[in-house]
Scaffold this motif. Structure first.
Motif, PDB file in Angstrom:
ATOM      1  N   MET A   1      35.107  77.950  54.526  1.00  0.00           N
ATOM      2  CA  MET A   1      34.289  76.793  53.670  1.00  0.00           C
ATOM      3  C   MET A   1      33.931  76.557  52.687  1.00  0.00           C
ATOM      4  SD  MET A   1      31.751  76.370  57.151  1.00  0.00           S
ATOM      5  CE  MET A   1      30.976  77.600  57.340  1.00  0.00           C
ATOM      6  N   LYS A   2      34.706  75.176  51.959  1.00  0.00           N
ATOM      7  CA  LYS A   2      34.043  74.905  50.813  1.00  0.00           C
ATOM      8  C   LYS A   2      32.752  73.914  50.171  1.00  0.00           C
ATOM      9  CE  LYS A   2      37.761  74.597  47.583  1.00  0.00           C
ATOM     10  NZ  LYS A   2      38.450  73.833  47.230  1.00  0.00           N
ATOM     11  N   TYR A   3      32.220  74.599  49.505  1.00  0.00           N
ATOM     12  CA  TYR A   3      31.069  74.104  48.844  1.00  0.00           C
ATOM     13  C   TYR A   3      31.716  72.428  48.304  1.00  0.00           C
ATOM     14  CZ  TYR A   3      27.568  76.808  49.600  1.00  0.00           C
ATOM     15  OH  TYR A   3      26.576  77.788  50.070  1.00  0.00           O
ATOM     16  N   PRO A   4      31.251  71.379  48.290  1.00  0.00           N
ATOM     17  CA  PRO A   4      31.986  69.872  47.512  1.00  0.00           C
ATOM     18  C   PRO A   4      31.092  70.756  46.287  1.00  0.00           C
ATOM     19  CG  PRO A   4      30.279  69.083  49.974  1.00  0.00           C
ATOM     20  CD  PRO A   4      30.242  70.378  49.650  1.00  0.00           C
ATOM     21  N   LYS A   5      32.798  69.868  46.235  1.00  0.00           N
ATOM     22  CA  LYS A   5      32.745  69.837  43.942  1.00  0.00           C
ATOM     23  C   LYS A   5      31.105  69.221  43.435  1.00  0.00           C
ATOM     24  CE  LYS A   5      35.352  68.725  40.235  1.00  0.00           C
ATOM     25  NZ  LYS A   5      34.312  68.097  39.337  1.00  0.00           N
ATOM     26  N   GLU A   6      30.367  67.855  44.198  1.00  0.00           N
ATOM     27  CA  GLU A   6      29.763  67.607  43.325  1.00  0.00           C
ATOM     28  C   GLU A   6      28.987  68.472  43.815  1.00  0.00           C
ATOM     29  OE1 GLU A   6      32.955  64.555  44.548  1.00  0.00           O
ATOM     30  OE2 GLU A   6      32.082  66.247  46.141  1.00  0.00           O
ATOM     31  N   TYR A   7      28.389  69.196  44.772  1.00  0.00           N
ATOM     32  CA  TYR A   7      27.283  69.962  45.230  1.00  0.00           C
ATOM     33  C   TYR A   7      27.379  70.866  44.261  1.00  0.00           C
ATOM     34  CZ  TYR A   7      23.791  72.659  47.874  1.00  0.00           C
ATOM     35  OH  TYR A   7      22.534  73.491  48.456  1.00  0.00           O
ATOM     36  N   LEU A   8      28.493  71.608  43.922  1.00  0.00           N
ATOM     37  CA  LEU A   8      28.323  72.638  43.063  1.00  0.00           C
ATOM     38  C   LEU A   8      27.841  71.803  41.473  1.00  0.00           C
ATOM     39  CD1 LEU A   8      31.343  74.373  44.450  1.00  0.00           C
ATOM     40  CD2 LEU A   8      29.073  75.031  44.315  1.00  0.00           C
ATOM     41  N   ASP A   9      28.576  70.734  40.770  1.00  0.00           N
ATOM     42  CA  ASP A   9      28.465  70.133  40.140  1.00  0.00           C
ATOM     43  C   ASP A   9      26.953  69.751  39.298  1.00  0.00           C
ATOM     44  OD1 ASP A   9      30.988  70.537  39.066  1.00  0.00           O
ATOM     45  OD2 ASP A   9      31.973  68.334  39.713  1.00  0.00           O
ATOM     46  N   ALA A  91      17.177  74.966  41.762  1.00  0.00           N
ATOM     47  CA  ALA A  91      17.589  73.715  41.376  1.00  0.00           C
ATOM     48  C   ALA A  91      16.070  72.323  41.474  1.00  0.00           C
ATOM     49  CB  ALA A  91      18.679  73.176  41.408  1.00  0.00           C
ATOM     50  N   GLY A  92      15.988  73.040  43.140  1.00  0.00           N
ATOM     51  CA  GLY A  92      15.613  71.998  44.191  1.00  0.00           C
ATOM     52  C   GLY A  92      15.680  70.878  44.564  1.00  0.00           C
ATOM     53  N   MET A  93      17.166  71.773  45.281  1.00  0.00           N
ATOM     54  CA  MET A  93      18.468  70.844  46.200  1.00  0.00           C
ATOM     55  C   MET A  93      18.207  71.680  46.876  1.00  0.00           C
ATOM     56  SD  MET A  93      21.132  70.819  43.348  1.00  0.00           S
ATOM     57  CE  MET A  93      22.527  69.906  44.256  1.00  0.00           C
ATOM     58  N   GLN A  94      18.648  70.681  48.328  1.00  0.00           N
ATOM     59  CA  GLN A  94      18.545  70.719  49.971  1.00  0.00           C
ATOM     60  C   GLN A  94      19.727  71.643  50.220  1.00  0.00           C
ATOM     61  OE1 GLN A  94      16.524  69.979  52.588  1.00  0.00           O
ATOM     62  NE2 GLN A  94      15.283  69.230  50.725  1.00  0.00           N
ATOM     63  N   PRO A  95      19.386  72.699  50.396  1.00  0.00           N
ATOM     64  CA  PRO A  95      20.491  74.029  50.930  1.00  0.00           C
ATOM     65  C   PRO A  95      21.562  73.069  51.688  1.00  0.00           C
ATOM     66  CG  PRO A  95      19.012  74.401  51.915  1.00  0.00           C
ATOM     67  CD  PRO A  95      18.130  73.460  51.615  1.00  0.00           C
ATOM     68  N   TYR A  96      22.901  73.364  51.617  1.00  0.00           N
ATOM     69  CA  TYR A  96      23.821  72.591  51.936  1.00  0.00           C
ATOM     70  C   TYR A  96      25.011  73.629  52.898  1.00  0.00           C
ATOM     71  CZ  TYR A  96      28.346  70.087  52.440  1.00  0.00           C
ATOM     72  OH  TYR A  96      29.067  69.200  52.763  1.00  0.00           O
ATOM     73  N   MET A  97      24.270  72.945  54.219  1.00  0.00           N
ATOM     74  CA  MET A  97      23.863  73.956  55.922  1.00  0.00           C
ATOM     75  C   MET A  97      25.963  74.020  56.113  1.00  0.00           C
ATOM     76  SD  MET A  97      22.231  75.296  55.431  1.00  0.00           S
ATOM     77  CE  MET A  97      21.533  76.306  56.564  1.00  0.00           C
ATOM     78  N   PHE A  98      26.877  73.008  55.712  1.00  0.00           N
ATOM     79  CA  PHE A  98      28.278  72.888  56.519  1.00  0.00           C
ATOM     80  C   PHE A  98      28.186  72.324  57.713  1.00  0.00           C
ATOM     81  CE2 PHE A  98      29.417  76.309  52.943  1.00  0.00           C
ATOM     82  CZ  PHE A  98      30.114  75.018  52.558  1.00  0.00           C
ATOM     83  N   THR A  99      27.049  71.969  58.491  1.00  0.00           N
ATOM     84  CA  THR A  99      27.053  71.309  59.607  1.00  0.00           C
ATOM     85  C   THR A  99      27.555  69.857  60.309  1.00  0.00           C
ATOM     86  OG1 THR A  99      25.147  69.645  58.613  1.00  0.00           O
ATOM     87  CG2 THR A  99      24.757  71.852  60.049  1.00  0.00           C
ATOM     88  N   LYS A 100      27.339  69.204  60.781  1.00  0.00           N
ATOM     89  CA  LYS A 100      28.703  67.884  61.231  1.00  0.00           C
ATOM     90  C   LYS A 100      27.960  66.939  60.040  1.00  0.00           C
ATOM     91  CE  LYS A 100      31.106  65.316  63.992  1.00  0.00           C
ATOM     92  NZ  LYS A 100      31.221  64.500  64.079  1.00  0.00           N
ATOM     93  N   GLU A 106      27.960  63.942  53.363  1.00  0.00           N
ATOM     94  CA  GLU A 106      28.809  63.831  51.940  1.00  0.00           C
ATOM     95  C   GLU A 106      29.601  62.475  51.790  1.00  0.00           C
ATOM     96  OE1 GLU A 106      29.217  65.521  48.578  1.00  0.00           O
ATOM     97  OE2 GLU A 106      28.595  66.412  50.128  1.00  0.00           O
ATOM     98  N   GLN A 107      29.917  62.298  53.475  1.00  0.00           N
ATOM     99  CA  GLN A 107      30.682  60.900  53.255  1.00  0.00           C
ATOM    100  C   GLN A 107      30.366  59.176  52.703  1.00  0.00           C
ATOM    101  OE1 GLN A 107      33.506  60.652  53.314  1.00  0.00           O
ATOM    102  NE2 GLN A 107      34.536  58.301  53.589  1.00  0.00           N
ATOM    103  N   LYS A 108      28.817  59.648  53.478  1.00  0.00           N
ATOM    104  CA  LYS A 108      28.517  58.242  53.324  1.00  0.00           C
ATOM    105  C   LYS A 108      27.573  57.678  51.932  1.00  0.00           C
ATOM    106  CE  LYS A 108      25.462  56.471  56.775  1.00  0.00           C
ATOM    107  NZ  LYS A 108      24.224  56.327  57.614  1.00  0.00           N
ATOM    108  N   TRP A 109      27.525  59.691  51.399  1.00  0.00           N
ATOM    109  CA  TRP A 109      27.038  60.016  49.532  1.00  0.00           C
ATOM    110  C   TRP A 109      28.357  58.477  48.419  1.00  0.00           C
ATOM    111  CZ3 TRP A 109      23.866  59.764  45.657  1.00  0.00           C
ATOM    112  CH2 TRP A 109      24.427  60.508  45.083  1.00  0.00           C
TER     113      TRP A 109
END
Length: 366
Positions: A1-9, A91-100, A106-109
Motif C-alpha cells: 500500500m502506497k502513501y498518497p504523494k500529497e500526504y508525504l509532501d 509535524a502535527g498530522m493525523q496518521p494515515y491508516m489506509f482505511t476506506k 483523500e478523494q474528497k480532498w
C-alpha cells in the motif's frame, strides 16, 4: 500500500531537515548549510551536512545521503511506514491508516482543492481583466497596491450577483460545493448564494501553497456588513491550524530567523510590497498553540505585531498566554506595539520599510 504523494509532501513541507536531524546530531550553521559529526561513523572532524533549501542531508565520510524519511529510517532502524508515522506525529498530522474512510477523504480532498483552485483562478482573472471591476482596482490603488501584489497573493474580486456556482455544479455535486464553505443555501429565495459576493478575496493557502479557504473584505462602507469575513471551518480548513502567507514566508526561514505575526491580510500584503516578506496573519482568531508550534518549526523568533489600540493590546495578551505554554528554550516570542491608531499597513505606508525595521529593533519586547 502506497502513501498518497500529497500526504508525504505535506510532512516534508512542515518539517525542515535540520529540525529532524538536530534531534540526533548537534548542528552548527555554516553559510547556507548546517554541519555536524556524522551519526553513521565515529569522527572528530564534522563531515555531515544538512541543506534545508534542497531538503537533504549528506555524509561525506560514508556517502549516506537522503531526505527526512531516509534519515529517520537509518538512524532509528525503522521501516518506511514507521518513519512516516513518526514524522507525521512530529509535524502535527493525523496518521494515515489506509482505511476506506481515508481513501474517501483523500478523494474528497482532491475535489475540495480543485473547487478552490478553480474559484480562486476565476475571480483573480476577473479582477485583473474585467473592466466591470474598476471600483475594486481603484480601491486597491488607493491602498497603494497594484498588479504585482494582486498577482503575488492571487487576490480576486467577486461581483454582487455572481453565478459561478452554476458553472461548478456541472462538474461537482451540490453537497461538496456546500461543504467547501464558498456557498450557502438561501431557503427563502431557494437559491445557492456565494458567501463572498461583493468582496475582495484573499486566498488562504495550506503550507504547500494550495488554496483551502478565503478571507473577504468589502470595498464600500457599510453599516450592516462585517468589514472582513473568513471561510467557515470545514473538514479541510481549521482557522486555528492555519496562517495566512505561511506558504511563502516559510521559504525564507533558511535566511531569516524571525517572523512577524500580524492581524490582517492587508497588513501582510502591504509589508510584502515594501520588501518585508517574513510575515503571516492569524486569520482574525486568537493565536493558538498549533499556530505557535507551526511557526516554531521554521523560525526562532516570533514577533507579534498587533494594532496600537486597546483591542491590539488585548489580542497580544491572549497571544502571550498561548505562546508561553508552547515556547521551547531555544525559541523566542517578542511583542511589537505600534503607536496608537496605527496598524502595520498604515505604519509602513507612512514611514517605509527601513523605519519599520529600526522601530522593531528599538521597541520590541521579549
Amino acid at each position: 500500500m502506497k502513501y498518497p504523494k500529497e500526504y508525504l509532501d505535506e510532512i516534508k513541507t512542515r518539517l525542515k531537515v535540520s529540525s529532524v536531524v538536530s534531534k540526533v546530531v548537534a548542528l552548527k550553521k555554516r553559510g547556507k548549510e548546517f554541519v555536524g559529526l556524522s551519526p553513521f561513523k565515529n569522527e572528530k572532524t564534522p563531515s555531515f551536512t544538512v541543506n534545508d533549501e534542497k531538503e537533504f542531508y549528506h555524509c561525506f565520510a560514508t556517502s549516506e545521503h537522503g531526505n527526512i524519511f531516509d534519515f529517520v529510517m537509518k538512524t532509528q532502524n525503522l521501516r518506511f511506514g514507521e518513519a512516516v508515522k513518526y514524522l507525521a506525529n512530529i509535524a502535527g498530522m493525523q496518521p494515515y491508516m489506509f482505511t476506506k474512510q481515508d481513501e474517501e477523504k483523500e478523494q474528497k480532498w482532491k475535489e475540495y482543492l480543485s473547487i478552490y483552485s478553480r474559484y480562486v483562478d476565476f475571480y483573480h482573472c476577473e479582477l485583473l481583466k474585467n473592466e466591470k471591476y474598476f471600483n475594486a482596482r481603484e480601491y486597491l490603488k488607493n491602498r497603494s497596491l497594484g498588479k504585482d501584489e494582486v498577482k503575488k497573493f492571487k487576490i480576486g474580486f467577486i461581483e454582487k450577483n455572481p453565478s459561478f456556482f452554476d458553472k461548478l455544479k456541472q462538474e461537482f455535486s451540490e453537497k461538496i460545493l456546500l461543504e467547501s464553505g464558498l456557498f450557502y443555501f438561501d431557503e427563502k429565495k431557494d437559491i445557492y448564494v456565494e458567501r463572498f459576493r461583493g468582496r475582495l478575496i484573499f486566498p488562504i493557502n495550506n503550507i504547500s501553497g494550495q488554496p483551502i479557504a478565503l478571507g473577504g473584505r468589502i470595498i464600500e462602507s457599510s453599516d450592516y456588513l462585517a468589514k472582513y469575513i473568513n471561510s467557515p471551518e470545514t473538514t479541510f480548513f481549521k482557522k486555528g491550524s492555519n496562517l495566512y502567507n505561511l506558504d511563502l514566508a516559510r521559504k525564507l526561514s533558511n535566511k531569516i530567523d524571525h517572523i512577524f505575526l500580524v492581524e490582517g491580510y492587508m497588513d501582510v500584503v502591504r509589508l510584502s510590497k515594501d520588501g518585508i516578506d517574513n510575515v503571516v496573519a492569524n486569520l482574525g482568531t486568537s493565536l493558538t498553540d498549533k499556530q505557535i508550534l507551526t511557526l516554531n518549526q521554521f523560525f526562532d523568533d516570533i514577533i507579534i505585531c498587533f494594532d496600537g489600540d486597546e483591542s491590539g493590546y488585548k489580542a497580544a495578551l491572549r497571544a502571550a498566554e498561548h505562546s508561553i505554554k508552547e515556547l521551547k528554550p531555544e525559541k523566542q516570542i517578542s511583542f511589537l506595539f505600534l503607536p496608537n491608531k496605527e496598524d502595520p499597513d498604515s505604519f509602513v505606508r507612512k514611514n517605509g520599510k527601513d523605519y519599520f525595521l529600526d522601530f522593531t529593533k528599538q521597541n520590541k519586547l521579549s
